[in-house]
Design a protein around this motif. Structure first.
Motif, mmCIF file in Angstrom:
data_model
loop_
_atom_site.group_PDB
_atom_site.id
_atom_site.type_symbol
_atom_site.label_atom_id
_atom_site.label_comp_id
_atom_site.label_asym_id
_atom_site.label_seq_id
_atom_site.Cartn_x
_atom_site.Cartn_y
_atom_site.Cartn_z
ATOM 1 N N ASP A 66 -14.599 20.061 -70.539
ATOM 2 C CA ASP A 66 -16.053 20.107 -70.710
ATOM 3 C C ASP A 66 -16.795 19.886 -69.399
ATOM 4 N N ALA A 67 -16.228 19.092 -68.493
ATOM 5 C CA ALA A 67 -16.903 18.817 -67.225
ATOM 6 C C ALA A 67 -17.070 20.102 -66.402
ATOM 7 N N ASN A 68 -16.062 20.957 -66.415
ATOM 8 C CA ASN A 68 -16.114 22.198 -65.642
ATOM 9 C C ASN A 68 -16.442 23.412 -66.506
ATOM 10 N N LYS A 69 -16.741 23.201 -67.784
ATOM 11 C CA LYS A 69 -17.116 24.256 -68.728
ATOM 12 C C LYS A 69 -16.084 25.377 -68.766
ATOM 13 N N ARG A 70 -14.868 25.018 -69.153
ATOM 14 C CA ARG A 70 -13.778 25.988 -69.222
ATOM 15 C C ARG A 70 -12.712 25.491 -70.186
ATOM 16 N N ILE A 71 -11.805 26.405 -70.545
ATOM 17 C CA ILE A 71 -10.621 26.037 -71.314
ATOM 18 C C ILE A 71 -9.432 26.310 -70.399
ATOM 19 N N VAL A 72 -8.487 25.359 -70.357
ATOM 20 C CA VAL A 72 -7.390 25.405 -69.391
ATOM 21 C C VAL A 72 -6.057 25.485 -70.127
ATOM 22 N N PHE A 73 -5.160 26.356 -69.652
ATOM 23 C CA PHE A 73 -3.812 26.435 -70.206
ATOM 24 C C PHE A 73 -2.851 25.739 -69.255
ATOM 25 N N TYR A 74 -2.123 24.749 -69.781
ATOM 26 C CA TYR A 74 -1.091 24.040 -69.037
ATOM 27 C C TYR A 74 0.257 24.495 -69.558
ATOM 28 N N GLY A 75 1.173 24.819 -68.666
ATOM 29 C CA GLY A 75 2.504 25.284 -69.050
ATOM 30 C C GLY A 75 3.372 24.152 -69.562
ATOM 31 N N ALA A 76 4.635 24.477 -69.810
ATOM 32 C CA ALA A 76 5.585 23.488 -70.322
ATOM 33 C C ALA A 76 5.790 22.351 -69.321
ATOM 34 N N ASP A 77 5.613 22.629 -68.027
ATOM 35 C CA ASP A 77 5.764 21.603 -66.990
ATOM 36 C C ASP A 77 4.488 20.774 -66.796
ATOM 37 N N GLN A 78 3.477 20.990 -67.659
ATOM 38 C CA GLN A 78 2.190 20.288 -67.640
ATOM 39 C C GLN A 78 1.397 20.530 -66.352
ATOM 40 N N LYS A 79 1.634 21.668 -65.719
ATOM 41 C CA LYS A 79 0.830 22.075 -64.567
ATOM 42 C C LYS A 79 -0.149 23.142 -65.024
ATOM 43 N N GLU A 80 -1.332 23.130 -64.434
ATOM 44 C CA GLU A 80 -2.347 24.103 -64.804
ATOM 45 C C GLU A 80 -1.907 25.497 -64.385
ATOM 46 N N LYS A 81 -1.871 26.419 -65.356
ATOM 47 C CA LYS A 81 -1.493 27.804 -65.074
ATOM 48 C C LYS A 81 -2.731 28.654 -64.796
ATOM 49 N N PHE A 82 -3.726 28.588 -65.688
ATOM 50 C CA PHE A 82 -4.964 29.332 -65.506
ATOM 51 C C PHE A 82 -6.039 28.741 -66.401
ATOM 52 N N SER A 83 -7.260 29.163 -66.162
ATOM 53 C CA SER A 83 -8.379 28.710 -66.987
ATOM 54 C C SER A 83 -9.323 29.874 -67.239
ATOM 55 N N ILE A 84 -10.113 29.745 -68.287
ATOM 56 C CA ILE A 84 -11.130 30.735 -68.620
ATOM 57 C C ILE A 84 -12.445 29.978 -68.772
ATOM 58 N N ALA A 85 -13.423 30.347 -67.968
ATOM 59 C CA ALA A 85 -14.729 29.689 -68.018
ATOM 60 C C ALA A 85 -15.468 30.074 -69.291
ATOM 61 N N PHE A 86 -16.223 29.134 -69.838
ATOM 62 C CA PHE A 86 -17.000 29.405 -71.043
ATOM 63 C C PHE A 86 -17.980 30.552 -70.819
ATOM 64 N N ASP A 87 -18.595 30.600 -69.633
ATOM 65 C CA ASP A 87 -19.588 31.635 -69.342
ATOM 66 C C ASP A 87 -18.989 33.031 -69.251
ATOM 67 N N SER A 88 -17.704 33.145 -68.946
ATOM 68 C CA SER A 88 -17.087 34.467 -68.826
ATOM 69 C C SER A 88 -16.551 34.985 -70.160
ATOM 70 N N MET A 89 -16.546 34.151 -71.200
ATOM 71 C CA MET A 89 -16.056 34.581 -72.515
ATOM 72 C C MET A 89 -17.056 35.530 -73.162
ATOM 73 N N GLN A 90 -16.559 36.652 -73.668
ATOM 74 C CA GLN A 90 -17.411 37.638 -74.320
ATOM 75 C C GLN A 90 -17.228 37.623 -75.835
ATOM 76 N N VAL A 91 -15.985 37.569 -76.298
ATOM 77 C CA VAL A 91 -15.678 37.563 -77.732
ATOM 78 C C VAL A 91 -14.471 36.671 -77.960
ATOM 79 N N ILE A 92 -14.522 35.863 -79.012
ATOM 80 C CA ILE A 92 -13.349 35.101 -79.455
ATOM 81 C C ILE A 92 -13.214 35.306 -80.954
ATOM 82 N N TYR A 93 -11.980 35.475 -81.402
ATOM 83 C CA TYR A 93 -11.762 35.695 -82.830
ATOM 84 C C TYR A 93 -10.325 35.368 -83.204
ATOM 85 N N PRO A 94 -10.096 35.090 -84.509
ATOM 86 C CA PRO A 94 -8.739 34.836 -84.979
ATOM 87 C C PRO A 94 -8.054 36.144 -85.349
#
Length: 183
Positions: A66-94
């Motif tokens: 929430d501090a950086n306004k993004r969602i972050v994916f951490y791999g199995a080694d608990q290191k940050e792999k990549f993130s997607i900023a909330f502002d860059s999201m266009q569509v989310i769906y199940p």
């Protein structure tokens, strides 16, 4: 003969009259969106693909930053792999897929009863799909993450939609297109 023709014309007129006198229903608002509980700050997810430079599927953790306004994916080694900023999201769906489970494939190979019953053993796989604009390379992408159950998926989509300030449409959230007026 005249009576048959008269009855035919009369019946056509009656049935046509019934069909054209139907009342128009007003459009109903979609109030089916029941509020779900808030998603946990971090949860297990399997990255399935869609992010540029990350081709391999990997089990890991998604976390709301929430501090950086993004969602972050951490791999199995608990290191940050990549993130997607909330502002860059266009569509989310199940998205869900019903697939034959491993047990179903094994049972299917049993001669007679398995050939009949093996195809009925299925499991549902549930995915979070995020369409985004990648600001680094000016390209659009769609990342997908496999989640454990429907309750978690629904809560993540609702929480992510609210944090990214997206507009709800059914089970999905989207960012409305900005229309420009030229003078």
């Amino acid at each position: 003969m005249k009576i048959r023709t008269l009855l035919l014309v009369l019946s056509i007129a009656v049935f046509t009259g019934i069909g054209t006198n139907a009342q128009v229903r007003p459009i109903e608002k979609d109030d089916s969106a029941t509020p779900t509980k808030a998603a946990p700050a971090s949860f297990a997810a399997k990255y399935e693909g869609g992010m540029f430079g990350y081709n391999d599927k990997e089990q890991g953790t998604l976390k709301f930053d929430d501090a950086n306004k993004r969602i972050v994916f951490y791999g199995a080694d608990q290191k940050e792999k990549f993130s997607i900023a909330f502002d860059s999201m266009q569509v989310i769906y199940p998205q869900s897929k019903s697939v034959t489970s491993t047990t179903g494939h094994v049972v299917r190979n049993i001669p007679l009863p398995g050939a009949i019953l093996g195809g009925f053993i299925k499991e549902k796989r549930r995915y979070l799909i995020v369409h985004f604009d990648d600001p680094d390379v000016d390209i659009r992408g769609a990342a997908s993450f496999k989640l454990e159950n429907k309750e978690l998926l629904d809560s993540v989509i609702d929480t992510l939609g609210e944090k990214a300030k997206l507009t709800r449409r059914g089970e999905a959230y989207y960012r409305p297109r900005v229309t420009r007026t030229e003078i």
